[in-house]
Scaffold this motif. Sequence first.
Motif, mmCIF file in Angstrom:
data_model
loop_
_atom_site.group_PDB
_atom_site.id
_atom_site.type_symbol
_atom_site.label_atom_id
_atom_site.label_comp_id
_atom_site.label_asym_id
_atom_site.label_seq_id
_atom_site.Cartn_x
_atom_site.Cartn_y
_atom_site.Cartn_z
ATOM 1 N N GLY A 69 0.819 -1.212 0.000
ATOM 2 C CA GLY A 69 0.000 0.000 0.000
ATOM 3 C C GLY A 69 0.850 1.258 0.000
ATOM 4 N N ASN A 70 1.885 1.280 0.836
ATOM 5 C CA ASN A 70 2.784 2.434 0.877
ATOM 6 C C ASN A 70 3.522 2.618 -0.446
ATOM 7 N N ILE A 71 3.968 1.530 -1.020
ATOM 8 C CA ILE A 71 4.667 1.586 -2.307
ATOM 9 C C ILE A 71 3.708 2.070 -3.389
ATOM 10 N N GLY A 72 2.472 1.624 -3.355
ATOM 11 C CA GLY A 72 1.470 2.092 -4.310
ATOM 12 C C GLY A 72 1.275 3.593 -4.217
ATOM 13 N N ARG A 73 1.233 4.101 -3.001
ATOM 14 C CA ARG A 73 1.075 5.548 -2.806
ATOM 15 C C ARG A 73 2.284 6.300 -3.369
ATOM 16 N N THR A 74 3.479 5.783 -3.136
ATOM 17 C CA THR A 74 4.689 6.390 -3.694
ATOM 18 C C THR A 74 4.653 6.365 -5.216
ATOM 19 N N CYS A 75 4.163 5.279 -5.784
ATOM 20 C CA CYS A 75 4.069 5.186 -7.245
ATOM 21 C C CYS A 75 3.091 6.223 -7.803
ATOM 22 N N VAL A 76 1.961 6.413 -7.149
ATOM 23 C CA VAL A 76 1.002 7.428 -7.600
ATOM 24 C C VAL A 76 1.645 8.809 -7.524
ATOM 25 N N ALA A 77 2.355 9.098 -6.442
ATOM 26 C CA ALA A 77 2.968 10.412 -6.240
ATOM 27 C C ALA A 77 4.063 10.714 -7.253
ATOM 28 N N THR A 78 4.607 9.672 -7.861
ATOM 29 C CA THR A 78 5.724 9.859 -8.795
ATOM 30 C C THR A 78 5.384 9.502 -10.234
ATOM 31 N N GLY A 79 4.137 9.114 -10.496
ATOM 32 C CA GLY A 79 3.768 8.727 -11.853
ATOM 33 C C GLY A 79 4.454 7.457 -12.309
ATOM 34 N N THR A 80 4.650 6.535 -11.389
ATOM 35 C CA THR A 80 5.363 5.281 -11.653
ATOM 36 C C THR A 80 4.370 4.125 -11.730
ATOM 37 N N ARG A 81 4.627 3.186 -12.629
ATOM 38 C CA ARG A 81 3.789 1.980 -12.720
ATOM 39 C C ARG A 81 4.227 0.985 -11.648
ATOM 40 N N LEU A 82 3.253 0.229 -11.121
ATOM 41 C CA LEU A 82 3.532 -0.827 -10.160
ATOM 42 C C LEU A 82 3.143 -2.163 -10.764
ATOM 43 N N HIS A 83 4.061 -3.112 -10.685
ATOM 44 C CA HIS A 83 3.835 -4.466 -11.185
ATOM 45 C C HIS A 83 3.938 -5.417 -9.994
ATOM 46 N N LEU A 84 2.898 -6.222 -9.773
ATOM 47 C CA LEU A 84 2.861 -7.174 -8.667
ATOM 48 C C LEU A 84 2.876 -8.592 -9.220
ATOM 49 N N ILE A 85 3.874 -9.368 -8.801
ATOM 50 C CA ILE A 85 4.013 -10.737 -9.289
ATOM 51 C C ILE A 85 3.586 -11.697 -8.190
ATOM 52 N N GLU A 86 2.585 -12.514 -8.475
ATOM 53 C CA GLU A 86 2.049 -13.491 -7.527
ATOM 54 C C GLU A 86 3.039 -14.639 -7.327
ATOM 55 N N PRO A 87 2.873 -15.354 -6.202
ATOM 56 C CA PRO A 87 1.785 -15.219 -5.240
ATOM 57 C C PRO A 87 1.990 -14.021 -4.319
ATOM 58 N N LEU A 88 0.882 -13.385 -3.980
ATOM 59 C CA LEU A 88 0.883 -12.280 -3.036
ATOM 60 C C LEU A 88 0.549 -12.839 -1.653
ATOM 61 N N GLY A 89 1.087 -12.229 -0.622
ATOM 62 C CA GLY A 89 0.811 -12.681 0.737
ATOM 63 C C GLY A 89 -0.458 -12.076 1.310
ATOM 64 N N PHE A 90 -1.332 -11.572 0.448
ATOM 65 C CA PHE A 90 -2.540 -10.867 0.870
ATOM 66 C C PHE A 90 -3.466 -10.768 -0.332
ATOM 67 N N ARG A 91 -4.676 -10.296 -0.083
ATOM 68 C CA ARG A 91 -5.619 -10.015 -1.174
ATOM 69 C C ARG A 91 -5.576 -8.528 -1.476
ATOM 70 N N LEU A 92 -5.694 -8.173 -2.719
ATOM 71 C CA LEU A 92 -5.607 -6.766 -3.114
ATOM 72 C C LEU A 92 -6.753 -5.920 -2.576
ATOM 73 N N ASN A 93 -7.813 -6.547 -2.107
ATOM 74 C CA ASN A 93 -8.923 -5.766 -1.568
ATOM 75 C C ASN A 93 -8.850 -5.619 -0.048
ATOM 76 N N GLU A 94 -7.740 -6.014 0.557
ATOM 77 C CA GLU A 94 -7.617 -5.903 2.010
ATOM 78 C C GLU A 94 -7.603 -4.448 2.450
ATOM 79 N N LYS A 95 -8.214 -4.204 3.603
ATOM 80 C CA LYS A 95 -8.269 -2.853 4.158
ATOM 81 C C LYS A 95 -6.882 -2.278 4.400
ATOM 82 N N SER A 96 -5.941 -3.118 4.818
ATOM 83 C CA SER A 96 -4.609 -2.614 5.160
ATOM 84 C C SER A 96 -3.882 -2.038 3.956
ATOM 85 N N ILE A 97 -4.120 -2.576 2.772
ATOM 86 C CA ILE A 97 -3.515 -1.998 1.560
ATOM 87 C C ILE A 97 -4.133 -0.638 1.290
ATOM 88 N N LYS A 98 -5.423 -0.591 1.325
ATOM 89 C CA LYS A 98 -6.107 0.669 1.033
ATOM 90 C C LYS A 98 -5.804 1.718 2.102
#
Length: 163
Positions: A16-45
């Motif tokens: 989630g923190n990295i995603g916020r940094t990517c938005v602030a810098t206009g950077t793309r984020l690539h996530l390679i599974e398996p992930l240790g969480f679900r993308l809809n988790e509250k903690s990411i948001k």
Amino acid sequence: MLNIVLLEPEIPANTGNIGRTCVATGTRLHLIEPLGFRLNEKSIKRAGMDYWADLDVTTYINLEDFMEKNNHPKCYMATTKAEQNYAQVAYDEDAYIMFGKESAGIPENILVQNKERCIRIPMEGDIRSLNLGNSVAIILYEALRQQDFAGLNEVGHLHENKW
């Protein structure tokens, strides 16, 4: 546009923190599974705050899927095992910078095959590693600095008489 690649991230707040940094810098984020969480988790948001909806993010089922869909990009690979530090390389404007999972990093067999693109953040003594979000920010901002922070707001504005 720069690209941050997280290989099998495990901790939702870091992503989630990295995603916020990517938005602030206009950077793309690539996530390679398996992930240790679900993308809809509250903690990411929560960590990404209300910026998550603006994030340019793509998820891949494995490393091979990522490589195929991105035309086999040459990735800089952040690791404590690298011989060169992150400021010793020149980042292209569309560079890919990969970070491994929090508990183990990028697998050694991948690092050995890409030794010339392995980079590290200098640290003192026996410190194992920095927090993943901090590591991404340090290296990403070096790449942005090398590109003169193109497209980013570099000047803030103080408002007098607000006190």
